[in-house]
Structure formats: C-alpha cells, structure tokens
Design a protein around this motif. Sequence first.
Motif, PDB file in Angstrom:
ATOM      1  N   GLU A 259       0.853  -1.188   0.000  1.00  0.00           N
ATOM      2  CA  GLU A 259       0.000   0.000   0.000  1.00  0.00           C
ATOM      3  C   GLU A 259       0.890   1.240   0.000  1.00  0.00           C
ATOM      4  N   ILE A 260       0.588   2.147  -0.887  1.00  0.00           N
ATOM      5  CA  ILE A 260       1.333   3.405  -0.967  1.00  0.00           C
ATOM      6  C   ILE A 260       0.346   4.539  -0.738  1.00  0.00           C
ATOM      7  N   LYS A 261       0.679   5.412   0.210  1.00  0.00           N
ATOM      8  CA  LYS A 261      -0.234   6.481   0.593  1.00  0.00           C
ATOM      9  C   LYS A 261       0.472   7.832   0.551  1.00  0.00           C
TER      10      LYS A 261
ATOM     11  N   ILE B  62      -0.453   9.119 -10.609  1.00  0.00           N
ATOM     12  CA  ILE B  62      -1.315   8.029 -11.064  1.00  0.00           C
ATOM     13  C   ILE B  62      -2.608   8.664 -11.554  1.00  0.00           C
ATOM     14  N   VAL B  63      -2.925   8.479 -12.832  1.00  0.00           N
ATOM     15  CA  VAL B  63      -4.112   9.125 -13.396  1.00  0.00           C
ATOM     16  C   VAL B  63      -5.319   8.206 -13.402  1.00  0.00           C
ATOM     17  N   GLU B  64      -5.112   6.892 -13.373  1.00  0.00           N
ATOM     18  CA  GLU B  64      -6.203   5.947 -13.171  1.00  0.00           C
ATOM     19  C   GLU B  64      -5.643   4.555 -12.918  1.00  0.00           C
ATOM     20  N   GLN B  65      -6.467   3.730 -12.259  1.00  0.00           N
ATOM     21  CA  GLN B  65      -6.065   2.373 -11.961  1.00  0.00           C
ATOM     22  C   GLN B  65      -7.306   1.508 -11.802  1.00  0.00           C
TER      23      GLN B  65
ATOM     24  N   ARG C 264       4.361  12.460  -7.355  1.00  0.00           N
ATOM     25  CA  ARG C 264       3.586  13.451  -6.608  1.00  0.00           C
ATOM     26  C   ARG C 264       2.286  12.824  -6.087  1.00  0.00           C
ATOM     27  N   ASP C 265       2.175  12.702  -4.770  1.00  0.00           N
ATOM     28  CA  ASP C 265       0.931  12.301  -4.102  1.00  0.00           C
ATOM     29  C   ASP C 265       0.371  10.990  -4.675  1.00  0.00           C
ATOM     30  N   ILE C 266       1.197   9.942  -4.653  1.00  0.00           N
ATOM     31  CA  ILE C 266       0.811   8.644  -5.209  1.00  0.00           C
ATOM     32  C   ILE C 266       0.041   7.830  -4.175  1.00  0.00           C
ATOM     33  N   ASP C 267      -1.123   7.324  -4.554  1.00  0.00           N
ATOM     34  CA  ASP C 267      -1.891   6.367  -3.759  1.00  0.00           C
ATOM     35  C   ASP C 267      -2.072   5.111  -4.603  1.00  0.00           C
ATOM     36  N   LEU C 268      -1.707   3.965  -4.031  1.00  0.00           N
ATOM     37  CA  LEU C 268      -1.719   2.723  -4.809  1.00  0.00           C
ATOM     38  C   LEU C 268      -1.903   1.540  -3.866  1.00  0.00           C
ATOM     39  N   GLN C 269      -2.665   0.550  -4.312  1.00  0.00           N
ATOM     40  CA  GLN C 269      -2.827  -0.679  -3.532  1.00  0.00           C
ATOM     41  C   GLN C 269      -2.639  -1.882  -4.444  1.00  0.00           C
ATOM     42  N   ILE C 270      -1.740  -2.780  -4.052  1.00  0.00           N
ATOM     43  CA  ILE C 270      -1.464  -4.008  -4.785  1.00  0.00           C
ATOM     44  C   ILE C 270      -1.812  -5.171  -3.865  1.00  0.00           C
TER      45      ILE C 270
ATOM     46  N   GLU D 203      -2.362  -9.289  -2.673  1.00  0.00           N
ATOM     47  CA  GLU D 203      -1.706 -10.594  -2.761  1.00  0.00           C
ATOM     48  C   GLU D 203      -2.237 -11.356  -3.974  1.00  0.00           C
ATOM     49  N   GLY D 204      -1.315 -11.913  -4.760  1.00  0.00           N
ATOM     50  CA  GLY D 204      -1.697 -12.697  -5.923  1.00  0.00           C
ATOM     51  C   GLY D 204      -1.886 -11.912  -7.197  1.00  0.00           C
ATOM     52  N   ASP D 205      -1.839 -10.579  -7.109  1.00  0.00           N
ATOM     53  CA  ASP D 205      -1.961  -9.746  -8.311  1.00  0.00           C
ATOM     54  C   ASP D 205      -0.781  -9.944  -9.250  1.00  0.00           C
ATOM     55  N   ILE D 206      -1.039  -9.784 -10.525  1.00  0.00           N
ATOM     56  CA  ILE D 206       0.011  -9.410 -11.476  1.00  0.00           C
ATOM     57  C   ILE D 206      -0.350  -7.988 -11.871  1.00  0.00           C
ATOM     58  N   PHE D 207       0.317  -7.054 -11.247  1.00  0.00           N
ATOM     59  CA  PHE D 207      -0.079  -5.648 -11.300  1.00  0.00           C
ATOM     60  C   PHE D 207       0.855  -4.894 -12.231  1.00  0.00           C
ATOM     61  N   GLY D 208       0.289  -4.233 -13.228  1.00  0.00           N
ATOM     62  CA  GLY D 208       1.082  -3.471 -14.180  1.00  0.00           C
ATOM     63  C   GLY D 208       1.057  -1.980 -13.876  1.00  0.00           C
ATOM     64  N   ILE D 209       2.203  -1.343 -14.026  1.00  0.00           N
ATOM     65  CA  ILE D 209       2.296   0.116 -13.937  1.00  0.00           C
ATOM     66  C   ILE D 209       2.865   0.593 -15.262  1.00  0.00           C
TER      67      ILE D 209
END
Length: 340
Positions: free
Chosen positions: A7-9, A223-226, A26-32, A34-40
């Motif tokens: 988790e990034i806050k 992050i503009v969308e996720q 700048r002001d990144i919020d992100l949640q990954i 368990e088990g994800d294959i998460f692309g950035i």
Amino acid sequence: MGQPIIEIKGLTKTFGSGEDSVTALRDIDLQINEGDIFGIIGLSGAGKSTLVRCMNLLERPSAGQVIFDGREITSIKEKELRSVRKSIGMIFQRFNLLMQRTAAENVTFPLELEGAPKKKARERALELLKIVGLEDRADAYPAQLSGGQMQRVAIARAVASNPKVLLCDEATSALDPNTTRAILDLLKDINKTMGVTVVIITHEMKVIEQICNRVAVIDQSRIVEQGEVSQVFTHPKAAITRQLIMPHGTEPEMLKVQELRGNEVIRIVFNGGSAYEPLIASLAIDCGVKVNILGADTRNIDGKAYGSMLIGLPSDPKEAARALEYIKSQDGVTVEEVDD
C-alpha cells in the motif's frame, strides 16, 4: 481478491532541492493485493521506475507511506529493512548478473548472503534453474547465455529466497518479442505456482495485455487511473490512457484519409464487445455494403475486443448512411467521425 501486500499512501519523491529540485512522483496512492500481477504503465519519464524503487526503499520517498504486508516500512531501521527486502525480489532490464559467476552461482548468491550451507544453496539453485528451463546451463557464465537466458537466471535468483513480491522494472524491454512472451509466460507461471505477487513496470501496452490483471497508469509523476485491466481498457478516463490503448492520427492513416477525400471516414472504437463478432464481414453480408479498412489497432483480451479501426465509407450517401446506422447499432462499439 487477496489482502493488500503493498500500500502506498500520499507518496512524493523529489530529487535535489531549491530551484534545481525535480519532483519525480507526486501524491501517489496505490494498492497491490496478494496474488496480483499488477502493471504500472506510462511513457518514458513518467516516474515508473522511481515508483517501483520506492516500493522496496531503494529510493527513499520524500513524503508519504509505504506499507508492506501490513507494516509501514519507511520509518524502520536499516537492519529491519534488510529483513523486509528478503521478501521483495527484483529483476531489471539489464539482468544485473555477476559476470564472474556461473548461472548456478548467481542464483546461490542471495542464499549465501543469508548464510545458507553451500550444498543446500546449490540444490536450491538447480531446482530453480530447472523451473526456468535452464537446468542444462547451470555451469555456464552469463557471457555464454542469450539475453532471454540471462533474464531467466535473474528471475531464478530473484525468487531464490522465496519472496512474497517480485518487482520487474522493464524486465522485457531489452528482449525480442518471442523471448518477451516466453519470459512473461514464465512470470505468470511463477505467480500461479509459487504464489508470488508480481509488479510489472513497462511502457508497452502488449505486456499489460498479456500478463496483468490490474493496472495503474502514471503520467507526469501522478497516477491518473487504476483498476482491472478490462475496466481500464473498456472505459479509459485519462487522455494518456486513451493514447496508450487507442493510438490514432498516425501518418499512414492520414495519408489514406487524404486518398479518400470526398468519402466519409470514421473510427470505430471497440469498448469490450465480443472479439469473435465479425463486424465488417457482417456489414457486407447483412447490408450489402463494402467498406475500406484504412488501419486498425485492436486487441483480443479474454475474448473481448478493445482498440480502434479506421474505415472509409462508400461514396454513395445512401450506402454510407446504411453502413453507419448498422455499425452504431452494434453492442460494444462507438463511432467517431474523422475530419479531413
């Protein structure tokens, strides 16, 4: 959906100070989870690599929190951080192998740092090299391996300590398309069989399509969308996402549009309808109207079509109107007019 593993806050990363400072994130919020294959994904310079290096604190954030497996790690001591990093493997674009060590010795290196007995470390290395398809190259040096083989060794080394997360920073950018597919298939298999959460940093949409279940789009340090890959592809909100998914306005397209001056040209945007519906063939059969396909950039993701197709309608106004009405009546597509 698994529990959050990263988790990034409110994360911000600034390099330098004063007038010479540069804000990379700048002001990144992100949640990954368990088990994800998460692309950035993002264009060059968007901040992707800085973001992934903040996840294991190879880069220290200027502000914000990084929470790994429920623990806030930006404030812990260096000794504790080294322990946490054992649970976070990482592979790079340029492999970063030790050239004076064999493939097996490269894989045993992190185990040796942990104090594992040499015999057990060697056994673990051979086991992992078999998993990545290199059991017969255990005693080869990196200079004797291809790029794809070196990346396989790097993957084996990264998972040697049984990490919970594998960070991949442009891990396939230096590889040809066939080798890239093979490496991504290997990462998908590791995710499935070993339960390792995988984070993919890339500028290539094809990588996201092939392997990821969730994606975040980064542009100009934000992050503009996720969300789910299919959701982001179906309803892209940001201009950069639409650009990555549905590139248009290329020179070859525009030349063909000019050749059809006087005809109506439209762009069909596929928003996740069935990839198995032959739209253009159905148009010819059902309406008796033939159109000129000028270009297409479409993708089949889990049986759904995404992307766009540029077509020239017939010069006869009645046929053009009939074709346009038929296309607009189809599910999962929208139509955009293309100006001369």
